[in-house]
Design an enzyme around this catalytic site. Structure first.
Site, PDB file in Angstrom:
ATOM      1  N   ASP A  49       0.839  -1.204   0.000  1.00 31.52           N
ATOM      2  CA  ASP A  49       0.000   0.000   0.000  1.00 31.52           C
ATOM      3  C   ASP A  49       0.879   1.262   0.000  1.00 31.52           C
ATOM      4  O   ASP A  49       0.372   2.380  -0.116  1.00 31.52           O
ATOM      5  CB  ASP A  49      -1.009  -0.005   1.158  1.00 31.52           C
ATOM      6  CG  ASP A  49      -0.357   0.009   2.525  1.00 31.52           C
ATOM      7  OD1 ASP A  49       0.883  -0.169   2.613  1.00 31.52           O
ATOM      8  OD2 ASP A  49      -1.086   0.196   3.517  1.00 31.52           O
ATOM      9  N   SER A  50       2.196   1.070   0.068  1.00 32.02           N
ATOM     10  CA  SER A  50       3.117   2.190  -0.156  1.00 32.02           C
ATOM     11  C   SER A  50       2.894   2.797  -1.533  1.00 32.02           C
ATOM     12  O   SER A  50       3.347   3.910  -1.815  1.00 32.02           O
ATOM     13  CB  SER A  50       4.575   1.719  -0.018  1.00 32.02           C
ATOM     14  OG  SER A  50       4.802   0.550  -0.780  1.00 32.02           O
ATOM     15  N   ASP A  88      -1.159  -6.135  -0.182  1.00 30.71           N
ATOM     16  CA  ASP A  88      -1.514  -5.478   1.080  1.00 30.71           C
ATOM     17  C   ASP A  88      -3.012  -5.243   1.186  1.00 30.71           C
ATOM     18  O   ASP A  88      -3.655  -4.835   0.204  1.00 30.71           O
ATOM     19  CB  ASP A  88      -0.832  -4.097   1.157  1.00 30.71           C
ATOM     20  CG  ASP A  88       0.409  -4.110   2.026  1.00 30.71           C
ATOM     21  OD1 ASP A  88       0.587  -5.045   2.828  1.00 30.71           O
ATOM     22  OD2 ASP A  88       1.222  -3.168   1.887  1.00 30.71           O
ATOM     23  N   LYS A 118      -1.271  -9.328   2.933  1.00 29.21           N
ATOM     24  CA  LYS A 118      -0.512  -8.849   4.102  1.00 29.21           C
ATOM     25  C   LYS A 118      -1.381  -7.854   4.854  1.00 29.21           C
ATOM     26  O   LYS A 118      -2.083  -7.051   4.212  1.00 29.21           O
ATOM     27  CB  LYS A 118       0.808  -8.172   3.677  1.00 29.21           C
ATOM     28  CG  LYS A 118       1.595  -7.625   4.877  1.00 29.21           C
ATOM     29  CD  LYS A 118       3.021  -7.261   4.525  1.00 29.21           C
ATOM     30  CE  LYS A 118       3.191  -5.920   3.856  1.00 29.21           C
ATOM     31  NZ  LYS A 118       2.699  -4.767   4.644  1.00 29.21           N
ATOM     32  N   GLU A 120      -1.467  -5.352   8.653  1.00 29.95           N
ATOM     33  CA  GLU A 120      -0.667  -4.783   9.741  1.00 29.95           C
ATOM     34  C   GLU A 120      -1.330  -5.048  11.097  1.00 29.95           C
ATOM     35  O   GLU A 120      -2.551  -4.994  11.213  1.00 29.95           O
ATOM     36  CB  GLU A 120      -0.501  -3.274   9.532  1.00 29.95           C
ATOM     37  CG  GLU A 120       0.253  -2.934   8.256  1.00 29.95           C
ATOM     38  CD  GLU A 120       0.459  -1.432   8.067  1.00 29.95           C
ATOM     39  OE1 GLU A 120       0.145  -0.644   8.977  1.00 29.95           O
ATOM     40  OE2 GLU A 120       0.936  -1.064   6.972  1.00 29.95           O
ATOM     41  N   GLU A 186       9.169  -4.199  10.671  1.00 27.72           N
ATOM     42  CA  GLU A 186       9.575  -2.889  10.137  1.00 27.72           C
ATOM     43  C   GLU A 186      10.112  -2.015  11.264  1.00 27.72           C
ATOM     44  O   GLU A 186       9.458  -1.833  12.298  1.00 27.72           O
ATOM     45  CB  GLU A 186       8.391  -2.199   9.434  1.00 27.72           C
ATOM     46  CG  GLU A 186       8.790  -0.829   8.873  1.00 27.72           C
ATOM     47  CD  GLU A 186       7.846  -0.280   7.818  1.00 27.72           C
ATOM     48  OE1 GLU A 186       6.896  -0.971   7.401  1.00 27.72           O
ATOM     49  OE2 GLU A 186       8.077   0.873   7.394  1.00 27.72           O
TER      50      GLU A 186
HETATM   51  O1  KIV Z   1       3.514  -1.107   1.709  1.00 28.28           O
HETATM   52  C1  KIV Z   1       4.666  -1.564   1.673  1.00 28.28           C
HETATM   53  O2  KIV Z   1       5.421  -1.360   0.711  1.00 28.28           O
HETATM   54  C2  KIV Z   1       5.105  -2.374   2.796  1.00 28.28           C
HETATM   55  C3  KIV Z   1       6.543  -2.774   2.850  1.00 28.28           C
HETATM   56  C4  KIV Z   1       7.401  -1.613   3.081  1.00 28.28           C
HETATM   57  C5  KIV Z   1       6.785  -3.845   3.827  1.00 28.28           C
HETATM   58  O3  KIV Z   1       4.344  -2.682   3.641  1.00 28.28           O
END
Ligand code: KIV
Length: 271
Positions: A49-50, A88, A118, A120, A186
């Site tokens: 989600d970055s 994510d 993924k 959090e 992280e």
């Molecule tokens: O969103 C992302 O890119 C991440 C990684 C930095 C682990 O969660």
């Protein structure tokens, strides 16, 4: 049968089996061309989600939507044949209840072809991870600095120092016990990451968490020097693509201003 169908992509099980055998290479990708580059080397490709900050110019990941993740997930899937494709879950798509998480995780996997999600969170997300994994959704967990919690964490700070160490340790243990196949650590101190890695049966994938993790993940635009608005301290740059791109664009602009248009002459001929 297509050429791609003959290539077997890595599964979450394959990633789990790498613990103690080989370091796990992970990178993010958000587009098809970059996924094609990354897929050659990576064991695991993460549609992070970055993407909100890296490609859409957002200040945080909080504004990222399911629709954005699906669009980028589909693009990355078109360029990924070998790596384990993980996507994510965006902020607000899983925290309310295990049922909400299942609905949205299933949609992400169904519409993109990702083989795992993924999410959090540690102790508070353990019940949800258990619910998802019991219903055929492999989960990669993410503890330590969890960027979606930026407003309660109060910044992108190292997590797990001093008295906070026990919290991060408990988070990592909880997600492993709940059935996650891997966990991202992280921005946690290297010693703590080493302790977590040694004590869990699942692989840890570090980002700013020292060298003792079972693998490493970086945001691809960071390590390529393509996203250079800011550089986290732990990021090593392997290329300077933004600098190269600026120089190339300046060279192009200079040629156009001098009427040296970059095209073969015959394209403009009337014959
Ligand atoms: O969103 C992302 O890119 C991440 C990684 C930095 C682990 O969660």
């Amino acid at each position: 049968m297509s050429v791609n169908a003959a290539i077997k992509a890595k599964t979450p099980g394959d990633i789990g089996a790498m613990k103690g055998a080989a370091p796990i290479v992970c990178l993010t990708a958000y587009t098809t061309p970059v996924a094609r580059l990354v897929d050659v080397e990576a064991d695991l490709v993460l549609v992070g989600d970055s993407v909100g900050m890296v490609l859409h110019g957002m200040d945080s990941t909080l504004g990222v939507t399911m629709e954005m993740m699906i669009l980028h997930g589909q693009a990355v899937a078109r360029g990924t044949t070998r790596a384990c494709l993980v996507i994510d879950m965006p902020f607000g798509s899983y925290e309310e209840s295990p049922e909400q998480a299942f609905r949205n995780a299933a949609r992400l996997m169904r519409e993109t072809g990702a083989v795992a999600v993924k999410l959090e969170g540690g102790v508070t997300m353990a019940e949800t991870i258990r619910f998802l994994t019991a219903r055929s959704i492999p989960v990669m967990a993410h503890v330590g600095l969890t960027p979606q919690a930026i407003n309660t964490l109060g910044g992108y700070k190292v997590q797990g120092r001093g008295a906070d160490r026990a919290r991060v340790l408990a988070d990592a243990r909880a997600v492993a016990e709940a059935g996650a196949f891997s966990v991202v650590l992280e921005k946690v101190p290297a010693g703590l990451a080493a302790e977590i890695t040694a004590s869990l049966a699942i692989p840890t994938v570090g980002i700013g968490a020292g060298v003792e993790c079972d693998g490493q993940v970086l945001v691809v635009d960071d390590m390529l020097g393509l996203f250079d608005a800011f550089k986290p301290k732990f990021v090593k740059r392997y290329a300077s693509l933004a600098t190269d791109a600026r120089a190339a664009i300046a060279a192009y602009a200079a040629e156009v201003r001098e009427r040296r248009f970059p095209a073969p002459e015959h394209i403009f001929s009337d014959e």
